[in-house]
Design an enzyme around this catalytic site. Structure first.
Site, PDB file in Angstrom:
ATOM      1  N   HIS A  58      24.506  22.552 -59.072  1.00  0.00           N
ATOM      2  CA  HIS A  58      23.542  22.378 -57.686  1.00  0.00           C
ATOM      3  C   HIS A  58      24.234  22.661 -56.734  1.00  0.00           C
ATOM      4  O   HIS A  58      24.694  21.917 -55.837  1.00  0.00           O
ATOM      5  CB  HIS A  58      23.236  20.754 -57.690  1.00  0.00           C
ATOM      6  CG  HIS A  58      22.125  20.242 -56.786  1.00  0.00           C
ATOM      7  ND1 HIS A  58      21.464  21.410 -56.139  1.00  0.00           N
ATOM      8  CD2 HIS A  58      21.757  19.138 -56.466  1.00  0.00           C
ATOM      9  CE1 HIS A  58      20.284  20.820 -55.319  1.00  0.00           C
ATOM     10  NE2 HIS A  58      20.626  19.392 -55.519  1.00  0.00           N
ATOM     11  N   GLN A  61      23.547  21.590 -52.775  1.00  0.00           N
ATOM     12  CA  GLN A  61      23.971  20.137 -52.550  1.00  0.00           C
ATOM     13  C   GLN A  61      25.417  20.320 -52.058  1.00  0.00           C
ATOM     14  O   GLN A  61      25.686  19.379 -51.016  1.00  0.00           O
ATOM     15  CB  GLN A  61      23.632  19.432 -53.774  1.00  0.00           C
ATOM     16  CG  GLN A  61      24.072  17.908 -53.193  1.00  0.00           C
ATOM     17  CD  GLN A  61      23.069  17.230 -52.340  1.00  0.00           C
ATOM     18  OE1 GLN A  61      21.546  17.298 -52.676  1.00  0.00           O
ATOM     19  NE2 GLN A  61      23.566  16.607 -51.147  1.00  0.00           N
ATOM     20  N   ASP A 154      26.025   9.902 -58.464  1.00  0.00           N
ATOM     21  CA  ASP A 154      24.769  10.470 -58.440  1.00  0.00           C
ATOM     22  C   ASP A 154      23.939   9.575 -59.461  1.00  0.00           C
ATOM     23  O   ASP A 154      24.602   9.087 -60.141  1.00  0.00           O
ATOM     24  CB  ASP A 154      24.987  11.842 -58.888  1.00  0.00           C
ATOM     25  CG  ASP A 154      23.713  12.720 -59.223  1.00  0.00           C
ATOM     26  OD1 ASP A 154      22.613  12.324 -58.611  1.00  0.00           O
ATOM     27  OD2 ASP A 154      23.593  13.712 -59.897  1.00  0.00           O
ATOM     28  N   CYS A 194      23.700  12.615 -53.458  1.00  0.00           N
ATOM     29  CA  CYS A 194      22.717  13.449 -53.214  1.00  0.00           C
ATOM     30  C   CYS A 194      21.334  12.925 -53.212  1.00  0.00           C
ATOM     31  O   CYS A 194      20.536  13.714 -52.617  1.00  0.00           O
ATOM     32  CB  CYS A 194      22.859  14.522 -54.275  1.00  0.00           C
ATOM     33  SG  CYS A 194      22.604  14.159 -55.748  1.00  0.00           S
ATOM     34  N   ARG A 222      21.030  18.956 -45.763  1.00  0.00           N
ATOM     35  CA  ARG A 222      20.402  20.045 -46.787  1.00  0.00           C
ATOM     36  C   ARG A 222      19.605  21.028 -46.040  1.00  0.00           C
ATOM     37  O   ARG A 222      19.590  22.423 -46.343  1.00  0.00           O
ATOM     38  CB  ARG A 222      19.466  19.094 -47.462  1.00  0.00           C
ATOM     39  CG  ARG A 222      20.287  18.320 -48.567  1.00  0.00           C
ATOM     40  CD  ARG A 222      20.844  19.114 -49.602  1.00  0.00           C
ATOM     41  NE  ARG A 222      19.772  19.129 -50.929  1.00  0.00           N
ATOM     42  CZ  ARG A 222      19.553  20.202 -51.405  1.00  0.00           C
ATOM     43  NH1 ARG A 222      20.105  21.202 -51.290  1.00  0.00           N
ATOM     44  NH2 ARG A 222      18.472  20.294 -52.292  1.00  0.00           N
TER      45      ARG A 222
HETATM   46  N1  NVA Z   1      21.775  15.208 -60.853  1.00  0.00           N
HETATM   47  C1  NVA Z   1      20.696  15.034 -60.188  1.00  0.00           C
HETATM   48  C2  NVA Z   1      20.622  15.652 -58.677  1.00  0.00           C
HETATM   49  C3  NVA Z   1      19.400  15.572 -57.971  1.00  0.00           C
HETATM   50  C4  NVA Z   1      19.575  16.039 -56.586  1.00  0.00           C
HETATM   51  C5  NVA Z   1      19.310  15.676 -61.014  1.00  0.00           C
HETATM   52  O1  NVA Z   1      19.632  16.796 -61.579  1.00  0.00           O
HETATM   53  O2  NVA Z   1      18.176  15.095 -61.037  1.00  0.00           O
END
Ligand code: NVA
Length: 241
Positions: A58, A61, A154, A194, A222
């Protein structure tokens, strides 16, 4: 566009969609599941392809997080960040790579069985050796957080993992970011998430809603970080220019 409104990956290969969109658009920004689809898209596209989240990474982010940390702490190099929770998910992977790239010391803590992929740890260690940062993976959340400038977590249940919710909540119970855990970090440490956040699972309400939390700055960034990324991709000198 979403998969339900297009032929993406159903009647048309990612590769062919990439070629069509390249004739119509300036950029492709794609949030998907399997990272291999993004690689297929990027290999066939003649325009930039931005990963706006895959199962493995990601990076967008990470740009917003680095911006937020810089706004609060100044120079990124030499800062220590601790990410605790699902160290095997897209955020765990991207914190290792992105924060090592920024010359930071990134510590990732998760239970056995939920550690980052070995090749990603190796890449982060190689990058850190070049930038002066470090990348380490551990089991104990308190060890990761001790003396840290930045504490991060997270969701324990990422997109596509909903069926594993019960076992994940059991596995990650010791990784909740509480006031007690935050007290192991530097007194002026900041907390990042995040989002979406699940209060009382991965983070206590008193932390995410408390004075050390910068999650709303992080959410706002973001927009700014992604605008900067798109601007850079559309204006940077191309090969031969
Ligand atoms: N690890 C989380 C991040 C969300 C922005 C997901 O993939 O759902």
């Amino acid at each position: 566009m979403n998969a339900g409104e297009s032929q993406l990956g159903i009647k048309e290969s990612f590769s062919d969609t990439a070629r069509v969109l390249s004739r119509m658009m300036s950029l492709i920004v794609w949030r998907t599941f399997a990272h291999s689809g993004l690689e297929e898209m990027a290999a066939s596209a003649t325009i930039p392809v931005i990963n706006s989240l895959s199962d493995d990474f990601h990076p967008c982010q990470i740009l917003a997080d680095l911006q937020t940390i810089r706004e609060n702490k100044g120079d990124l190099r030499g800062l220590t960040a601790a990410y605790v929770g699902d160290a095997a998910n897209n955020m765990g992977h991207s914190y290792l790579l992105g924060f090592a790239t920024a010359g930071m010391h990134i510590r990732v803590a998760g239970p056995e069985g939920y550690h980052p992929r070995a090749d990603i740890i190796a890449d982060a260690e190689r990058i850190a050796a070049e930038t002066g940062g470090s990348a380490s993976v551990m089991v104990d959340p308190a060890t990761a957080v001790t003396g840290a400038d930045v504490v991060i977590t997270d969701s324990w249940v990422s997109m596509g993992m909903e069926d594993e919710k019960a076992e994940r909540i059991a596995a990650f119970g010791a990784y909740r970011v509480t006031s007690e855990l935050m007290a192991q970090a530097k007194p002026e440490a900041i907390f990042l998430h995040c989002l979406p956040a699940y209060r009382e699972y991965e983070v206590a309400a008193e932390v995410i809603d408390g004075p050390q939390s910068v999650v709303w700055d992080e959410a706002e960034n973001r927009v700014h970080a992604q605008k900067a990324l798109m601007t850079w991709l559309l204006t940077r000198p191309q090969d031969g220019e």
